[in-house]
Design a protein around this motif. Structure first.
Motif, PDB file in Angstrom:
ATOM      1  N   GLU A   1     -49.470 -47.100  10.990  1.00 60.77           N
ATOM      2  CA  GLU A   1     -49.302 -46.515   9.652  1.00 60.77           C
ATOM      3  C   GLU A   1     -50.050 -45.194   9.477  1.00 60.77           C
ATOM      4  OE1 GLU A   1     -47.181 -47.874   7.454  1.00 60.77           O
ATOM      5  OE2 GLU A   1     -46.755 -49.343   9.014  1.00 60.77           O
ATOM      6  N   GLN A   2     -50.999 -44.894  10.361  1.00 61.22           N
ATOM      7  CA  GLN A   2     -51.773 -43.666  10.229  1.00 61.22           C
ATOM      8  C   GLN A   2     -50.857 -42.458  10.319  1.00 61.22           C
ATOM      9  OE1 GLN A   2     -55.020 -43.257  12.987  1.00 61.22           O
ATOM     10  NE2 GLN A   2     -55.595 -41.245  12.221  1.00 61.22           N
ATOM     11  N   GLU A   3     -51.171 -41.434   9.545  1.00 57.43           N
ATOM     12  CA  GLU A   3     -50.367 -40.213   9.574  1.00 57.43           C
ATOM     13  C   GLU A   3     -51.003 -39.185  10.500  1.00 57.43           C
ATOM     14  OE1 GLU A   3     -50.005 -39.179   5.405  1.00 57.43           O
ATOM     15  OE2 GLU A   3     -48.126 -40.299   5.302  1.00 57.43           O
ATOM     16  N   PHE A   4     -50.143 -38.482  11.207  1.00 51.31           N
ATOM     17  CA  PHE A   4     -50.544 -37.430  12.134  1.00 51.31           C
ATOM     18  C   PHE A   4     -49.736 -36.178  11.812  1.00 51.31           C
ATOM     19  CE2 PHE A   4     -51.268 -41.411  14.287  1.00 51.31           C
ATOM     20  CZ  PHE A   4     -52.487 -41.238  14.915  1.00 51.31           C
ATOM     21  N   ILE A   5     -50.332 -35.026  12.036  1.00 49.76           N
ATOM     22  CA  ILE A   5     -49.631 -33.751  11.906  1.00 49.76           C
ATOM     23  C   ILE A   5     -49.385 -33.235  13.323  1.00 49.76           C
ATOM     24  CG2 ILE A   5     -49.709 -31.373  11.078  1.00 49.76           C
ATOM     25  CD1 ILE A   5     -49.623 -33.394   8.807  1.00 49.76           C
ATOM     26  N   ILE A   6     -48.121 -32.991  13.647  1.00 50.62           N
ATOM     27  CA  ILE A   6     -47.753 -32.486  14.969  1.00 50.62           C
ATOM     28  C   ILE A   6     -47.271 -31.051  14.823  1.00 50.62           C
ATOM     29  CG2 ILE A   6     -46.174 -32.747  16.917  1.00 50.62           C
ATOM     30  CD1 ILE A   6     -46.165 -35.760  16.348  1.00 50.62           C
ATOM     31  N   ILE A   7     -47.821 -30.191  15.647  1.00 51.76           N
ATOM     32  CA  ILE A   7     -47.371 -28.801  15.694  1.00 51.76           C
ATOM     33  C   ILE A   7     -46.223 -28.764  16.696  1.00 51.76           C
ATOM     34  CG2 ILE A   7     -47.986 -26.431  16.265  1.00 51.76           C
ATOM     35  CD1 ILE A   7     -50.924 -27.263  15.619  1.00 51.76           C
ATOM     36  N   THR A   8     -45.097 -28.257  16.263  1.00 55.22           N
ATOM     37  CA  THR A   8     -43.911 -28.262  17.118  1.00 55.22           C
ATOM     38  C   THR A   8     -43.068 -27.034  16.811  1.00 55.22           C
ATOM     39  OG1 THR A   8     -42.074 -29.654  17.875  1.00 55.22           O
ATOM     40  CG2 THR A   8     -42.586 -29.732  15.514  1.00 55.22           C
ATOM     41  N   ASN A   9     -41.814 -27.060  17.198  1.00 53.79           N
ATOM     42  CA  ASN A   9     -40.928 -25.934  16.924  1.00 53.79           C
ATOM     43  C   ASN A   9     -39.693 -26.406  16.158  1.00 53.79           C
ATOM     44  OD1 ASN A   9     -39.116 -27.037  18.824  1.00 53.79           O
ATOM     45  ND2 ASN A   9     -39.990 -25.826  20.470  1.00 53.79           N
TER      46      ASN A   9
ATOM     47  N   ARG B   1     -45.199 -19.158  19.107  1.00 52.97           N
ATOM     48  CA  ARG B   1     -45.669 -18.248  20.157  1.00 52.97           C
ATOM     49  C   ARG B   1     -46.580 -17.171  19.582  1.00 52.97           C
ATOM     50  NH1 ARG B   1     -40.077 -15.832  20.334  1.00 52.97           N
ATOM     51  NH2 ARG B   1     -39.620 -17.867  21.183  1.00 52.97           N
ATOM     52  N   GLN B   2     -46.317 -16.730  18.338  1.00 56.86           N
ATOM     53  CA  GLN B   2     -47.198 -15.732  17.738  1.00 56.86           C
ATOM     54  C   GLN B   2     -48.559 -16.339  17.420  1.00 56.86           C
ATOM     55  OE1 GLN B   2     -46.445 -12.367  17.487  1.00 56.86           O
ATOM     56  NE2 GLN B   2     -48.655 -12.322  17.218  1.00 56.86           N
ATOM     57  N   ALA B   3     -48.586 -17.592  16.987  1.00 57.32           N
ATOM     58  CA  ALA B   3     -49.862 -18.268  16.738  1.00 57.32           C
ATOM     59  C   ALA B   3     -50.668 -18.379  18.034  1.00 57.32           C
ATOM     60  CB  ALA B   3     -49.623 -19.648  16.140  1.00 57.32           C
ATOM     61  N   VAL B   4     -50.003 -18.672  19.145  1.00 53.02           N
ATOM     62  CA  VAL B   4     -50.685 -18.764  20.438  1.00 53.02           C
ATOM     63  C   VAL B   4     -51.199 -17.385  20.854  1.00 53.02           C
ATOM     64  CG1 VAL B   4     -50.382 -19.271  22.899  1.00 53.02           C
ATOM     65  CG2 VAL B   4     -49.418 -20.816  21.177  1.00 53.02           C
TER      66      VAL B   4
END
Length: 190
Positions: free
Chosen positions: A88-96, A124-127
């Motif tokens: 049930e825990q929530e996670f934030i995933i960085i994706t495209n 890619r700009q964030a990286v």
């Protein structure tokens, strides 16, 4: 970014594990671990979780994200911060946008609608910005996932670039077996 529950993160990993062939643990001849029709760019790793993939179990999803067997379970021993994942825990995933756009099948919705947040600039700009600000990064893999150990009698192989043999670390469970007719190298996973 996309907000997912622990259960949804496991489903995401189940989908990613669909690129692997199902290995028959009773066979002694070579078996290619990669499904010949699968696209390697559809293999995602969710950093921050640790887990194992059991390729002797059938795939839950095919390479297009279609459910093959809703009771299948290749993803094992999923942990977050050293403890079994809370479903049930929530996670934030960085994706495209490809992943959350539905073409891969990894779009997750909740009762309030979409749980996707779009930003004004691309990943890619964030990286690029991060590297420019920090000057040095450590791109080393953290080995957060592995295969469930194979039975001793199996011969699990895959094909990759011949030059990959040059970066196999000493003591690795990967062995270079030789060149293939197609110009690749053949490798054994021990």
């Amino acid at each position: 970014t996309i907000k997912v529950t622990g259960a949804q993160a496991i489903e995401w990993l189940e989908m990613a594990a669909g690129i692997f062939s199902t290995i028959d643990p009773t066979k002694t001849e070579e078996q290619n671990i990669i499904d010949a029709e699968a696209r390697s760019y559809n293999f995602d790793v969710l950093d921050g979780l640790t887990y194992q993939i059991d390729v002797t179990s059938p795939a839950k999803y095919d390479r297009r994200g279609v459910v093959l067997d809703d009771k299948a379970n290749r993803i094992k021993n999923v942990q977050y911060n050293g403890k079994p994942i809370d479903l049930e825990q929530e996670f934030i995933i960085i994706t495209n946008n490809y992943r959350v756009g539905g073409s891969y099948g990894a779009t997750f919705k909740n009762a309030e609608g979409t749980n996707v947040t779009n930003y004004a600039y691309e990943n890619r700009q964030a990286v690029i910005d991060y590297i420019m600000a920090n000057k040095t990064i450590n791109p080393a893999a953290d080995n957060n996932w592995s295969f469930v150990p194979f039975p001793a009698n199996t011969k699990i192989i895959y094909h990759s670039a011949k030059d990959a043999q040059k970066v196999i670390p000493a003591g690795s469970n990967i062995e270079y077996l030789g060149d293939t007719e197609g110009g690749f190298g053949k490798y054994l996973i021990k």
